[in-house]
Every structure is written in C-alpha cells, then in structure tokens.
Design a protein around this motif. Structure first.
Motif, PDB file in Angstrom:
ATOM      1  N   TYR A 169       0.838  -1.196   0.000  1.00 39.17           N
ATOM      2  CA  TYR A 169       0.000   0.000   0.000  1.00 39.17           C
ATOM      3  C   TYR A 169       0.876   1.250   0.000  1.00 39.17           C
ATOM      4  CZ  TYR A 169      -3.610  -3.318   1.240  1.00 39.17           C
ATOM      5  OH  TYR A 169      -4.465  -4.383   1.234  1.00 39.17           O
ATOM      6  N   ALA A 170       0.305   2.379  -0.389  1.00 39.26           N
ATOM      7  CA  ALA A 170       1.042   3.638  -0.460  1.00 39.26           C
ATOM      8  C   ALA A 170       1.714   3.930   0.876  1.00 39.26           C
ATOM      9  CB  ALA A 170       0.107   4.780  -0.849  1.00 39.26           C
ATOM     10  N   LEU A 171       2.977   4.281   0.815  1.00 42.86           N
ATOM     11  CA  LEU A 171       3.753   4.582   2.015  1.00 42.86           C
ATOM     12  C   LEU A 171       3.261   5.857   2.698  1.00 42.86           C
ATOM     13  CD1 LEU A 171       6.238   3.867   3.746  1.00 42.86           C
ATOM     14  CD2 LEU A 171       7.599   5.216   2.165  1.00 42.86           C
ATOM     15  N   ASN A 172       2.874   6.851   1.917  1.00 44.23           N
ATOM     16  CA  ASN A 172       2.419   8.120   2.470  1.00 44.23           C
ATOM     17  C   ASN A 172       1.044   7.927   3.122  1.00 44.23           C
ATOM     18  OD1 ASN A 172       0.696  10.752   1.962  1.00 44.23           O
ATOM     19  ND2 ASN A 172       2.837  11.361   2.186  1.00 44.23           N
ATOM     20  N   PRO A 173       0.888   8.293   4.403  1.00 43.43           N
ATOM     21  CA  PRO A 173      -0.388   8.047   5.086  1.00 43.43           C
ATOM     22  C   PRO A 173      -1.567   8.823   4.509  1.00 43.43           C
ATOM     23  CG  PRO A 173       1.112   9.277   6.516  1.00 43.43           C
ATOM     24  CD  PRO A 173       1.893   8.880   5.290  1.00 43.43           C
ATOM     25  N   VAL A 174      -1.339  10.028   4.024  1.00 46.08           N
ATOM     26  CA  VAL A 174      -2.439  10.804   3.427  1.00 46.08           C
ATOM     27  C   VAL A 174      -2.868  10.148   2.117  1.00 46.08           C
ATOM     28  CG1 VAL A 174      -3.121  13.045   2.486  1.00 46.08           C
ATOM     29  CG2 VAL A 174      -1.743  12.934   4.565  1.00 46.08           C
ATOM     30  N   ALA A 175      -1.909   9.750   1.304  1.00 47.19           N
ATOM     31  CA  ALA A 175      -2.236   9.043   0.052  1.00 47.19           C
ATOM     32  C   ALA A 175      -3.009   7.773   0.361  1.00 47.19           C
ATOM     33  CB  ALA A 175      -0.958   8.717  -0.722  1.00 47.19           C
TER      34      ALA A 175
ATOM     35  N   ASN B  54       8.194  20.081   4.450  1.00 52.60           N
ATOM     36  CA  ASN B  54       7.548  18.761   4.393  1.00 52.60           C
ATOM     37  C   ASN B  54       7.507  18.161   3.008  1.00 52.60           C
ATOM     38  OD1 ASN B  54       7.079  18.775   7.119  1.00 52.60           O
ATOM     39  ND2 ASN B  54       4.953  19.426   6.953  1.00 52.60           N
ATOM     40  N   SER B  55       7.333  18.992   1.968  1.00 55.99           N
ATOM     41  CA  SER B  55       7.107  18.420   0.636  1.00 55.99           C
ATOM     42  C   SER B  55       7.702  19.265  -0.486  1.00 55.99           C
ATOM     43  CB  SER B  55       5.607  18.264   0.394  1.00 55.99           C
ATOM     44  OG  SER B  55       4.981  19.534   0.404  1.00 55.99           O
ATOM     45  N   CYS B  56       8.705  20.078  -0.159  1.00 53.88           N
ATOM     46  CA  CYS B  56       9.326  20.967  -1.165  1.00 53.88           C
ATOM     47  C   CYS B  56       8.289  21.868  -1.832  1.00 53.88           C
ATOM     48  CB  CYS B  56      10.095  20.164  -2.200  1.00 53.88           C
ATOM     49  SG  CYS B  56      11.429  19.194  -1.495  1.00 53.88           S
ATOM     50  N   GLY B  57       7.165  22.087  -1.156  1.00 52.29           N
ATOM     51  CA  GLY B  57       6.115  22.954  -1.677  1.00 52.29           C
ATOM     52  C   GLY B  57       5.160  22.281  -2.643  1.00 52.29           C
ATOM     53  N   ILE B  58       5.365  21.001  -2.912  1.00 50.80           N
ATOM     54  CA  ILE B  58       4.504  20.277  -3.860  1.00 50.80           C
ATOM     55  C   ILE B  58       3.280  19.740  -3.117  1.00 50.80           C
ATOM     56  CG2 ILE B  58       4.336  18.342  -5.479  1.00 50.80           C
ATOM     57  CD1 ILE B  58       7.421  18.508  -5.726  1.00 50.80           C
ATOM     58  N   MET B  59       2.135  19.861  -3.757  1.00 51.70           N
ATOM     59  CA  MET B  59       0.908  19.285  -3.200  1.00 51.70           C
ATOM     60  C   MET B  59       0.270  18.385  -4.250  1.00 51.70           C
ATOM     61  SD  MET B  59      -0.853  22.428  -1.127  1.00 51.70           S
ATOM     62  CE  MET B  59      -2.100  21.410  -0.385  1.00 51.70           C
ATOM     63  N   VAL B  60      -0.476  17.417  -3.758  1.00 55.11           N
ATOM     64  CA  VAL B  60      -1.192  16.510  -4.652  1.00 55.11           C
ATOM     65  C   VAL B  60      -2.685  16.705  -4.430  1.00 55.11           C
ATOM     66  CG1 VAL B  60      -1.054  14.599  -3.008  1.00 55.11           C
ATOM     67  CG2 VAL B  60      -1.442  14.098  -5.413  1.00 55.11           C
ATOM     68  N   ASN B  61      -3.435  16.655  -5.532  1.00 58.31           N
ATOM     69  CA  ASN B  61      -4.897  16.676  -5.448  1.00 58.31           C
ATOM     70  C   ASN B  61      -5.405  15.262  -5.653  1.00 58.31           C
ATOM     71  OD1 ASN B  61      -4.531  19.607  -7.154  1.00 58.31           O
ATOM     72  ND2 ASN B  61      -5.717  19.604  -5.270  1.00 58.31           N
ATOM     73  N   TYR B  62      -6.329  14.874  -4.817  1.00 56.09           N
ATOM     74  CA  TYR B  62      -7.034  13.606  -4.983  1.00 56.09           C
ATOM     75  C   TYR B  62      -8.432  13.948  -5.452  1.00 56.09           C
ATOM     76  CZ  TYR B  62      -3.143  11.586  -2.577  1.00 56.09           C
ATOM     77  OH  TYR B  62      -1.874  11.194  -2.252  1.00 56.09           O
ATOM     78  N   ARG B  63      -8.890  13.231  -6.442  1.00 57.72           N
ATOM     79  CA  ARG B  63     -10.212  13.519  -6.999  1.00 57.72           C
ATOM     80  C   ARG B  63     -11.104  12.305  -6.795  1.00 57.72           C
ATOM     81  NH1 ARG B  63     -11.391  16.125 -12.922  1.00 57.72           N
ATOM     82  NH2 ARG B  63     -13.613  16.418 -12.559  1.00 57.72           N
ATOM     83  N   TYR B  64     -12.309  12.570  -6.352  1.00 57.34           N
ATOM     84  CA  TYR B  64     -13.285  11.513  -6.112  1.00 57.34           C
ATOM     85  C   TYR B  64     -14.334  11.544  -7.219  1.00 57.34           C
ATOM     86  CZ  TYR B  64     -11.405  10.786  -1.432  1.00 57.34           C
ATOM     87  OH  TYR B  64     -10.584  10.488  -0.369  1.00 57.34           O
ATOM     88  N   PHE B  65     -14.276  10.566  -8.088  1.00 60.61           N
ATOM     89  CA  PHE B  65     -15.317  10.379  -9.095  1.00 60.61           C
ATOM     90  C   PHE B  65     -16.333   9.437  -8.458  1.00 60.61           C
ATOM     91  CE2 PHE B  65     -11.490  11.282 -11.580  1.00 60.61           C
ATOM     92  CZ  PHE B  65     -11.947  12.308 -12.397  1.00 60.61           C
ATOM     93  N   LEU B  66     -17.495   9.951  -8.126  1.00 61.94           N
ATOM     94  CA  LEU B  66     -18.451   9.179  -7.327  1.00 61.94           C
ATOM     95  C   LEU B  66     -18.819   7.839  -7.949  1.00 61.94           C
ATOM     96  CD1 LEU B  66     -20.736  12.029  -5.957  1.00 61.94           C
ATOM     97  CD2 LEU B  66     -18.767  10.912  -4.874  1.00 61.94           C
TER      98      LEU B  66
END
Length: 94
Positions: A16-22, A48-60
């Motif tokens: 599973y993804a190592l990153n807990p938020v992911a 924490n992340s060199c200023g990079i953020m990830v968006n997660y998208r929920y397609f219902l």
C-alpha cells in the motif's frame, strides 16, 4: 515532480502507499489526480514536501471500484499526469 510522483505512487509498505495521506484517500476510492508545483510555499510546506501538493479527486461513480482495487489488489488509480511523471522517473532511474 517525478520523484514526488514516484514517492506517492510507487513507494509501498506491504503493498500500500507509504504516504499516510495518500493511503487514506486511496482506501476511500480517490484517484491520484494532479501534482502542483509550488502549491504550498509556507515554511512548513517547503520543509515537508518541497512545496509540492497533490490533489485527490473523487469520481463518485468510480470510488467503490477504486477502493476495492486498492484494498484487494493494491492498484492505485492515477491520472495521466501522475502516471507520466512516474514513467519519467522510471526511465531516468535506469
């Protein structure tokens, strides 16, 4: 960006993804949607992340399928942008 994509998509713990938020979002059926350069330029964001953020998208209509695929088969749903960065990282690593 390539390294960040690989960390979020490719680095695993027990499959599973190592990153807990992911891991949280993927368990709930999200798609790893977009990486954003310089999205969080606060001191904490840069540290924490060199200023990079990830968006997660929920397609219902896909959350149940994505969640099941992740939990049972450890398959991460990701956009073409994220997969493109992962591919670039893998090519560079060879």
């Amino acid at each position: 960006m390539r390294l960040c994509a690989w960390y979020l998509y490719g680095e695993k713990r027990r499959g599973y993804a190592l990153n807990p938020v992911a891991n949280f979002h993927l368990q709930n059926g999200a798609t790893m949607w977009r990486l954003n350069w310089r999205a969080d330029t606060s001191p904490r964001g840069v540290a924490n992340s060199c200023g990079i953020m990830v968006n997660y998208r929920y397609f219902l209509n896909e959350t149940s399928k994505n969640s099941t695929r992740y939990l049972q088969n450890k398959v991460i749903a990701a956009s073409d942008q994220v997969l493109g960065f992962v591919s670039q990282f893998q090519k560079q690593r060879r």
